[in-house]
Design a protein around this motif. Structure first.
Motif, PDB file in Angstrom:
ATOM      1  N   SER A  23      -6.452  15.970   3.734  1.00  0.00           N
ATOM      2  CA  SER A  23      -5.665  15.806   2.899  1.00  0.00           C
ATOM      3  C   SER A  23      -5.350  16.670   1.882  1.00  0.00           C
ATOM      4  N   SER A  24      -6.215  17.451   1.872  1.00  0.00           N
ATOM      5  CA  SER A  24      -6.022  18.717   0.759  1.00  0.00           C
ATOM      6  C   SER A  24      -5.241  19.686   1.468  1.00  0.00           C
ATOM      7  N   LEU A  25      -4.737  19.693   2.749  1.00  0.00           N
ATOM      8  CA  LEU A  25      -3.958  20.573   3.199  1.00  0.00           C
ATOM      9  C   LEU A  25      -2.363  20.366   2.698  1.00  0.00           C
ATOM     10  N   PRO A  26      -1.643  21.589   2.566  1.00  0.00           N
ATOM     11  CA  PRO A  26      -0.317  21.116   2.301  1.00  0.00           C
ATOM     12  C   PRO A  26       0.415  20.526   3.487  1.00  0.00           C
ATOM     13  N   ALA A  27       1.560  19.758   2.968  1.00  0.00           N
ATOM     14  CA  ALA A  27       2.363  19.178   3.843  1.00  0.00           C
ATOM     15  C   ALA A  27       2.683  19.806   5.248  1.00  0.00           C
ATOM     16  N   LEU A  89      -2.765   4.186   6.616  1.00  0.00           N
ATOM     17  CA  LEU A  89      -3.419   5.535   6.229  1.00  0.00           C
ATOM     18  C   LEU A  89      -3.165   5.488   4.597  1.00  0.00           C
ATOM     19  N   LEU A  90      -1.852   5.153   4.249  1.00  0.00           N
ATOM     20  CA  LEU A  90      -1.949   5.150   2.743  1.00  0.00           C
ATOM     21  C   LEU A  90      -2.902   4.247   1.978  1.00  0.00           C
ATOM     22  N   HIS A  98       1.477  13.132   4.596  1.00  0.00           N
ATOM     23  CA  HIS A  98       0.601  13.227   5.965  1.00  0.00           C
ATOM     24  C   HIS A  98       0.597  11.802   6.835  1.00  0.00           C
ATOM     25  N   ALA A  99       0.890  10.926   6.278  1.00  0.00           N
ATOM     26  CA  ALA A  99       0.527   9.519   6.726  1.00  0.00           C
ATOM     27  C   ALA A  99       1.992   9.330   7.581  1.00  0.00           C
TER      28      ALA A  99
END
Length: 192
Positions: A23-27, A89-90, A98-99
């Motif tokens: 989740s820390s990755l940019p989209a 996922l949300l 990401h989701a």
């Protein structure tokens, strides 16, 4: 909580941890990683994609790829739609972008998964050869059966040795013939 992509059960802790890490990755970087995983390209490329992130170690790269593969496979196995996957996922705290990317990937790969499941769903390994030999030295009334099979998903050849009592060999052979006859009957029924 219960999640559709987790067989209506709780999400495994390792999945939660790995999803939180990705989740820390940019989209855009997440989408590139996901595309790489979906295309089943070599894992060395994943290290290249994640080289300037906090997931750059070999272990973290492997964990990121594994959670993406697992999530998509679970969505397919559990008949979880892309919309439902995104909702789940949300709820787990995965960023919206990401989701949405995972939901889109699940929808775009669903048809290929279903086709593969229909063609190979009940096949564990493909038997390619069988050999028999006398049992090991010092044994009485044993036959060594060697089964050669191709692993369905890896393509590797597997060798399995079985020791079977000679008295059971005749029963085993009769049961195998009976099973073969039944399979031929079912196949004939399907063709009609």
């Amino acid at each position: 909580m219960k999640f559709k992509f987790c067989s209506d059960g709780d999400c495994p802790l390792w999945v939660l941890a790995a999803l939180h890490a990705t989740s820390s990755l940019p989209a855009q970087l997440f989408s590139t990683l996901l595309h790489h995983v979906v295309e089943e390209q070599l894992d060395d490329g994943i290290m290249e994609i994640l080289k300037e992130t906090n997931l750059s170690s070999r272990e973290e790269c492997a964990r990121a790829a594994a959670v993406l593969r697992w999530t998509l496979k679970q969505a397919h196995r559990c008949a979880c739609s892309g919309v439902q996957l995104a909702r789940d996922l949300l709820v787990l705290g995965v960023p919206r972008a990401h989701a949405a990317a995972l939901a889109e990937a699940a929808e775009s790969t669903r048809e290929a998964y279903v086709k593969n499941a229909r063609e190979h769903g009940f096949m564990v390994n493909k038997l390619t050869d069988i050999t028999t030999a006398p049992g090991p030295e010092g044994t009485v009334d044993l036959v060594k059966i060697t089964l050669y099979s191709d692993e369905m998903f890896t393509g590797e050849q597997k060798v399995t040795d079985l020791l079977v009592d000679k008295l059971l060999m005749k029963t085993l052979l009769e049961e195998l013939k009976s099973a073969r006859k039944k399979m031929d009957e079912l196949e004939t029924e399907q063709d009609q």
